[in-house]
Structures are given as C-alpha cells and as structure tokens.
Motif scaffolding. Sequence first.
Motif: not given
Length: 375
Positions: A132, A161, A236
């Motif tokens: 990420t 996230d 991602d």
Amino acid sequence: MQVVVVGNADAQIEGLLKQPGRTVVWLGEAQAATRKPAPGDVVVIDVRGREHLPSFVAPLTSSATEVGFVLLCSKLDPGLMLEAMRVGVRECVAEPLDAQELEAAIARVTVKHRIDGAVFAFVGAKGGVGTTTTAVNVALELSQVAPKQTLLIDLHLSNGDAGLFLGEDPRFSVVDALDNAARLDQAFFGSLVVRSKGRLDLLASPDAAVAPPADSARIRTLLEFAASHYRYTVLDVPRSESAALEALDAVSRVVIVANQEVPTVRSAGRMAARLRQRYGKERVSLVITRYDPKAEIGQDDIEKTVGSRVRHLVPSDYRRAVEALNDGKPLSLDNHNSLAGAFRSIARDLAGVRSSDSPDKGTGRLFGFLGGRRN
Ligand SMILES: Nc1ncnc2c1ncn2[C@@H]1O[C@H](COP(=O)(O)OP(=O)(O)O)[C@@H](O)[C@H]1O
Ligand SMILES: [Mg+2]
C-alpha cells in the motif's frame, strides 16, 4: 473543447457560444458534408428559417463518432424535431435563443472523449511488505505528471488502508462502484471518488467489517472504465482475492512487491509464475521494498527464485514510513528523502519516462532504476 457551427456566420450565435477554453469554428453547409468533426466536438447546426432538415445533416451525424449535435431552429416544430431525432440529433434549441438554454443543451450532448489510459497493479507477495505504501506513493508521483488524471483504486472490498495513507475517509467506496458497475458514467463516478492530496483521485475501500464477495466481471468493467477516463490508474490489489487477481486484463503492468524474507520470496515466486501465465511475462515485474544491502538474501537470490529481474529497490526507512502514515502525509509529497526518490523512479518507469531524466540519478545505488545496471 471545440464547438463547430454549421451555417452562415452570425454575430449573435458567436456571442452566445463564446467562452474561455472553447474554440468556435464555422463551417458552411457544403463543407459540413465533407469535413468530419473530431471525437469530443459538439456540432451546432443552424437550421433557423427551415421547415425540414437539410440533406447534409444525416451523412454528417452518421459519419461522426463521439460527437454531440445541437439543432438551432426557429420554433420547436414536431415534424422537424422528429426528423432530427431520426438522424441522431438529441437537442433542439428554438428562438428566441438563450445562452443558458444553449449551454445546457451543449452540456447534455458533450461526449467526454475516451482515452486509452494505463493501469498499474501493485500486489504484495505477503501482507505487511509495503504494498500500500508503494501503491499510494507511486500514484502520487504519477499525479504530479498527470494531475486530476490519475486515479488510485483500493481494491480491498473491506478495510483497505490506502485512504488512511492519504488522510482521507471518503463516504463512498469501491464497493459502490462495483455494485453499480453496469451504470458507471463520468458524473456518477465523480461522486464516488475524492480528489485527494496532489490532485490524485481516490476510490477507497469501505470501512465495513465484512467484505461482499468479489466479482471478476465487475472488477473488469470498473478497470475498463478507469482506463478510459484516467491517464493513469494505480491499483492496490488484495493478494488473497483471486477474483481481483483474475480481473487484471486491462492492466499494463502488474508489480509484485516483496522483501528479503524467505517466505515472502517463495510466495513472490509462486505469484509471479501464476501472473506470468495469466498476463504474459512482459507485464509482470518485481519490486523489493525495505531493501537492506547487507541482508542474507541478496538481489540475485531473489531474481533466481522468482524468475524475474528486480526492477526497483525501495530502501528501508521505517521511521519515515510510519511518520508519514501517522500524519496522513505521503512520503512523495516530501521531495527530499530516498524513499520519495525510489517511488519517483518506479512511477517514471511505469509511465515510460526514461530514468536518466530522473533528478534522482546518481544519488545512490540503493534506489532507482537498477534494471540497466545488471547484464
Ligand atoms: N520502505 C519502507 N521502509 C520501512 N518501512 C516501510 C516501508 N514501506 C512500508 N513500511 C511500513 O511497513 C508497514 C506495512 O506497510 P503497508 O504499505 O501497509 O504494507 P502492505 O500493504 O503490504 O500490508 C507500515 O508500517 C509501513 O509504514
Ligand atoms: Mg496494504
């Protein structure tokens, strides 16, 4: 944007159409029959004073792709409107001409010109390797090249996230986009993304505790939409979600992110083999994060095990990585650190910019494009 007006030059229409950032071009009827408007153009056809559609209109509308048409007429005559609709003209504006009405009609027929953007997927060989971090920062770097035309999609259907890394907590998420995959358009998509730091658009993961089942076909539709509306899309990708890994057909490059730990390298090997088989060798590449030049496992060992050259090394800087995360201020926004330099090199490589153009050139062998250094 270009508006082409077919008819005799007319000061009133010229005045109504004049706008910053818009070019107005006049075409005589004879020229209209031979000149093809470009994708993204709006063509305004002036038929005021006529009861029927002139014969040049049908060939003009049928030959044009991704062009919007507006008819200017003396009055909204049902017969004329029907003729117009039959040849694909969806908007008629009647006298007395009104600027607002004309603009609204132009806006309705404007076809957003589709582009052929590039999509880059980042997938971790294991959790916690820095996928990420890499995806977010590379997206920010690409956004410097193409502000407002770069999109980051967190494909985790729960608890991803990427948003946190950017300090964002958006109301809508990738799940809303997938739920409505069949009706994605520019306006709707615009309401799902947030424009984040560095003018990067973000389609985030939802906060929901439980992820809905992933559906490859919908993910594929979403990626195609992204590629046709953004110059760069960065993904991602959740490594354990096979529906996502199966849906990467629109992707220009799949980047496997790994570090120098034995289980991660092994997992990277398995993943690379599977992805190479599915998408072709040239589309799969490998990045090592938190690189330690003194580690027991070196770059050569990793290349042998994974069967791919290591394209980039991202140095290890845990303190900076964690600070950036806690502050919601991505590393790429701070120009003066080696991590930012590494992310810039990856972005330049993906975007096809020669690495020798990089301002980071020669600042150290720990990061940057290392492909050319070997063999
Ligand atoms: N190059 C790096 N050097 C040091 N720490 C890093 C680096 N990249 C990421 N980290 C840290 O590693 C942890 C996991 O990163 P993250 O990007 O969330 O990994 P993943 O997405 O693979 O699970 C975070 O605490 C992050 O700050
Ligand atoms: Mg992650």
